[in-house]
Design a protein around this motif. Structure first.
Motif, mmCIF file in Angstrom:
data_model
loop_
_atom_site.group_PDB
_atom_site.id
_atom_site.type_symbol
_atom_site.label_atom_id
_atom_site.label_comp_id
_atom_site.label_asym_id
_atom_site.label_seq_id
_atom_site.Cartn_x
_atom_site.Cartn_y
_atom_site.Cartn_z
ATOM 1 N N GLU A 166 0.785 -1.232 0.000
ATOM 2 C CA GLU A 166 0.000 0.000 0.000
ATOM 3 C C GLU A 166 0.821 1.287 0.000
ATOM 4 O OE1 GLU A 166 -3.221 0.323 -0.272
ATOM 5 O OE2 GLU A 166 -3.922 -1.750 -0.043
ATOM 6 N N THR A 167 2.116 1.218 0.274
ATOM 7 C CA THR A 167 2.913 2.442 0.338
ATOM 8 C C THR A 167 2.949 3.177 -0.999
ATOM 9 O OG1 THR A 167 5.099 3.381 0.849
ATOM 10 C CG2 THR A 167 5.063 1.176 -0.114
ATOM 11 N N LYS A 168 2.860 4.503 -0.929
ATOM 12 C CA LYS A 168 2.968 5.336 -2.124
ATOM 13 C C LYS A 168 4.364 5.934 -2.261
ATOM 14 C CE LYS A 168 -1.428 4.883 -3.178
ATOM 15 N NZ LYS A 168 -1.826 3.988 -2.062
ATOM 16 N N THR A 169 5.042 6.121 -1.139
ATOM 17 C CA THR A 169 6.389 6.698 -1.170
ATOM 18 C C THR A 169 7.468 5.637 -1.323
ATOM 19 O OG1 THR A 169 6.683 6.581 1.236
ATOM 20 C CG2 THR A 169 5.618 8.557 0.350
ATOM 21 N N GLY A 170 7.096 4.368 -1.054
ATOM 22 C CA GLY A 170 8.073 3.283 -1.110
ATOM 23 C C GLY A 170 8.893 3.147 0.158
ATOM 24 N N LYS A 171 8.478 3.877 1.223
ATOM 25 C CA LYS A 171 9.210 3.812 2.491
ATOM 26 C C LYS A 171 8.240 3.485 3.621
ATOM 27 C CE LYS A 171 12.984 6.955 1.238
ATOM 28 N NZ LYS A 171 13.749 8.148 1.641
ATOM 29 N N VAL A 172 8.593 2.454 4.406
ATOM 30 C CA VAL A 172 7.743 2.002 5.507
ATOM 31 C C VAL A 172 8.607 1.791 6.745
ATOM 32 C CG1 VAL A 172 6.145 0.898 3.903
ATOM 33 C CG2 VAL A 172 7.992 -0.451 4.915
ATOM 34 N N ALA A 173 7.963 1.685 7.908
ATOM 35 C CA ALA A 173 8.726 1.521 9.149
ATOM 36 C C ALA A 173 7.870 0.867 10.212
ATOM 37 C CB ALA A 173 9.237 2.874 9.646
ATOM 38 N N GLU A 337 -11.808 -6.821 7.667
ATOM 39 C CA GLU A 337 -13.231 -6.566 7.522
ATOM 40 C C GLU A 337 -13.493 -5.198 6.891
ATOM 41 O OE1 GLU A 337 -12.643 -9.781 10.201
ATOM 42 O OE2 GLU A 337 -11.848 -7.730 10.258
ATOM 43 N N GLU A 338 -14.468 -5.169 5.994
ATOM 44 C CA GLU A 338 -14.859 -3.908 5.361
ATOM 45 C C GLU A 338 -15.346 -2.931 6.422
ATOM 46 O OE1 GLU A 338 -17.920 -2.294 1.867
ATOM 47 O OE2 GLU A 338 -17.753 -4.449 2.318
ATOM 48 N N GLY A 339 -14.880 -1.704 6.328
ATOM 49 C CA GLY A 339 -15.257 -0.692 7.303
ATOM 50 C C GLY A 339 -14.336 -0.631 8.496
ATOM 51 N N ARG A 340 -13.419 -1.593 8.616
ATOM 52 C CA ARG A 340 -12.447 -1.599 9.727
ATOM 53 C C ARG A 340 -11.013 -1.540 9.221
ATOM 54 N NH1 ARG A 340 -14.802 0.196 13.854
ATOM 55 N NH2 ARG A 340 -12.981 -0.506 15.052
ATOM 56 N N CYS A 341 -10.836 -1.460 7.918
ATOM 57 C CA CYS A 341 -9.508 -1.318 7.334
ATOM 58 C C CYS A 341 -9.628 -0.565 6.021
ATOM 59 C CB CYS A 341 -8.840 -2.678 7.112
ATOM 60 S SG CYS A 341 -9.484 -3.596 5.688
ATOM 61 N N GLN A 342 -8.499 -0.185 5.453
ATOM 62 C CA GLN A 342 -8.480 0.548 4.187
ATOM 63 C C GLN A 342 -7.572 -0.141 3.172
ATOM 64 O OE1 GLN A 342 -8.886 5.042 4.744
ATOM 65 N NE2 GLN A 342 -7.922 4.470 6.687
ATOM 66 N N LEU A 343 -7.570 -1.445 3.216
ATOM 67 C CA LEU A 343 -6.749 -2.230 2.310
ATOM 68 C C LEU A 343 -7.500 -2.479 1.010
ATOM 69 C CD1 LEU A 343 -5.533 -4.945 4.849
ATOM 70 C CD2 LEU A 343 -4.215 -2.980 4.033
ATOM 71 N N SER A 344 -6.754 -2.509 -0.092
ATOM 72 C CA SER A 344 -7.368 -2.855 -1.370
ATOM 73 C C SER A 344 -7.662 -4.345 -1.402
ATOM 74 C CB SER A 344 -6.429 -2.488 -2.524
ATOM 75 O OG SER A 344 -5.301 -3.353 -2.524
ATOM 76 N N ALA A 345 -8.545 -4.728 -2.306
ATOM 77 C CA ALA A 345 -8.883 -6.143 -2.457
ATOM 78 C C ALA A 345 -7.644 -6.942 -2.851
ATOM 79 C CB ALA A 345 -9.979 -6.307 -3.507
#
Length: 380
Positions: A166-173, A337-345
């Motif tokens: 899901e990262t858009k910047t390519g940097k996570v921590a 669960e839908e409504g409890r996260c913002q992950l893509s399918a």
């Protein structure tokens, strides 16, 4: 690690000499129900962030309160150890052991209560995130201690895949509290998940670590990562979060107890920065105006397991021992669960693909003491 545990045991033996001092600052809570008769008296002893930290301690507390809903004669008293010091943590248990039927001790710092439990066989203990040890520093099993530790690396693995996808910047921590084994497990699992996604799912996420906040585990080894150094320091948590955001990080997995609230604040004040919650579903904590900063949450199902043991104590089937809980007992995972996260399918599909391999044993993420590293683990 042995030297560290021996120190805890020494503290526990000293603490046992002062059993029965009581804790005048604790207040009984019957979960909203009135008590009647001689119900089970339960105490929960926690770190300075207390049982309303929205994460680790509160999840254990929820397990007790759930038990009380079906056993209204029982009561629970929260006892908050104010310093976070290992000696004080063990002493806090020693102070109250004569006053309760069951003591739930939340955190690795309570490993040294083994001697207290052995000297008080009529009290049952539920020990979370640690196994008890003897006077020589060896892990032991005690008849009146149900010790539960978790494969936090499994939930961290899910969080790592989510961040990489899901990262858009390519940097996570990943941001942690103190480098206790459970926290290092989360860190290593997260880093394993990122590396797994980079190899198998076409991502190219970079794991950002700030050398000034590197963690030192219980053996004295440098484990890297980003450690606040406390579970109740929101100010430093915010500082660490801001520093990572300034490095370009747009997704942070936060396993830092109350200190994590500071990281949440840093994310809310930034733009397009997301947080992955820890231990429990933290979606409600992510509300930021008409938006939400919580991407998903890595889960460690403590409430269910605490309630199970309280029921076992109540019905006489309680059996002490040291138990390592993971996906096979539905004790780890993540929120999809839908409504409890913002992950893509697509992200959910990839996480499930990886987690299925964890469940089968084909993939074994790195953990603090399983001999694997985030760069070289089973299935990578």
């Amino acid at each position: 690690m042995k030297k560290f545990i021996v120190a805890i045991v020494s503290v526990a033996m000293a603490a046992a000499m002062f059993v029965g001092c009581g804790n005048k600052n604790s207040t009984p809570d019957n979960g909203g129900n009135s008590t009647s008769g001689e119900g089970m008296k339960i105490a929960i002893v926690s770190s300075p962030s207390g049982v309303d930290d929205g994460s680790f301690n509160e999840n254990n507390y929820d397990g007790i309160r759930s038990f009380i809903k079906t056993h209204p004669e029982a009561t629970v008293t929260p006892v908050k150890e104010e310093t976070g010091d290992v000696a004080a943590a063990v002493q806090a248990v020693a102070d109250i052991v004569a006053d309760y039927d069951v003591i739930v001790a939340c955190g690795f710092q309570f490993a040294g209560i083994g001697s207290i439990a052995q000297e008080n066989p009529d009290v049952n203990f539920i020990l979370v995130d640690a196994n008890p040890v003897d006077a020589e520093g060896n892990e032991i099993e005690v008849e009146n201690i149900y010790a539960m530790t978790f494969k936090e690396q499994e939930s961290g693995f899910c969080a790592g895949i989510a961040a990489a996808m899901e990262t858009k910047t390519g940097k996570v921590a990943v941001v942690n509290g103190i480098a206790f084994p459970s926290n290092v497990n989360y860190q290593y699992g997260f880093e394993s998940g990122v590396n797994y996604a980079n190899k198998n799912f076409g991502t190219s996420a970079e794991i950002v670590e700030l050398s000034s906040y590197a963690g030192t585990d219980v053996t004295g080894a440098n484990v890297g990562g980003n450690y606040v150094g406390n579970f109740s320091d929101e100010a430093t948590g915010k500082k660490v979060g801001e520093a990572l955001i300034n490095e370009g990080v747009d997704i942070m997995f936060v396993a830092a107890g109350g200190s994590g609230n500071g990281v949440f604040t840093a994310a809310k004040e930034a733009k397009d920065v997301f947080v992955i919650g820890c231990d429990v579903d933290q979606y409600n904590d992510g509300v930021n105006g008409d938006k939400n900063i919580i991407l998903t949450s890595g889960l460690k199902i403590m409430d269910m397991n605490v309630e199970r043991q309280l029921n076992a104590i109540n019905d006489g089937s309680f059996k002490g021992g040291n138990y390592l809980l993971g996906a096979d007992t539905e004790s780890t995972g993540y929120v999809s669960e839908e409504g409890r996260c913002q992950l893509s399918a697509e992200t959910i599909e990839k996480i499930n693909e990886g987690f299925d391999k964890v469940k089968s044993g084909e993939v074994v993420p790195a953990a603090n003491f399983n001999g694997l590293t985030p760069d070289a683990f089973t299935g990578l």
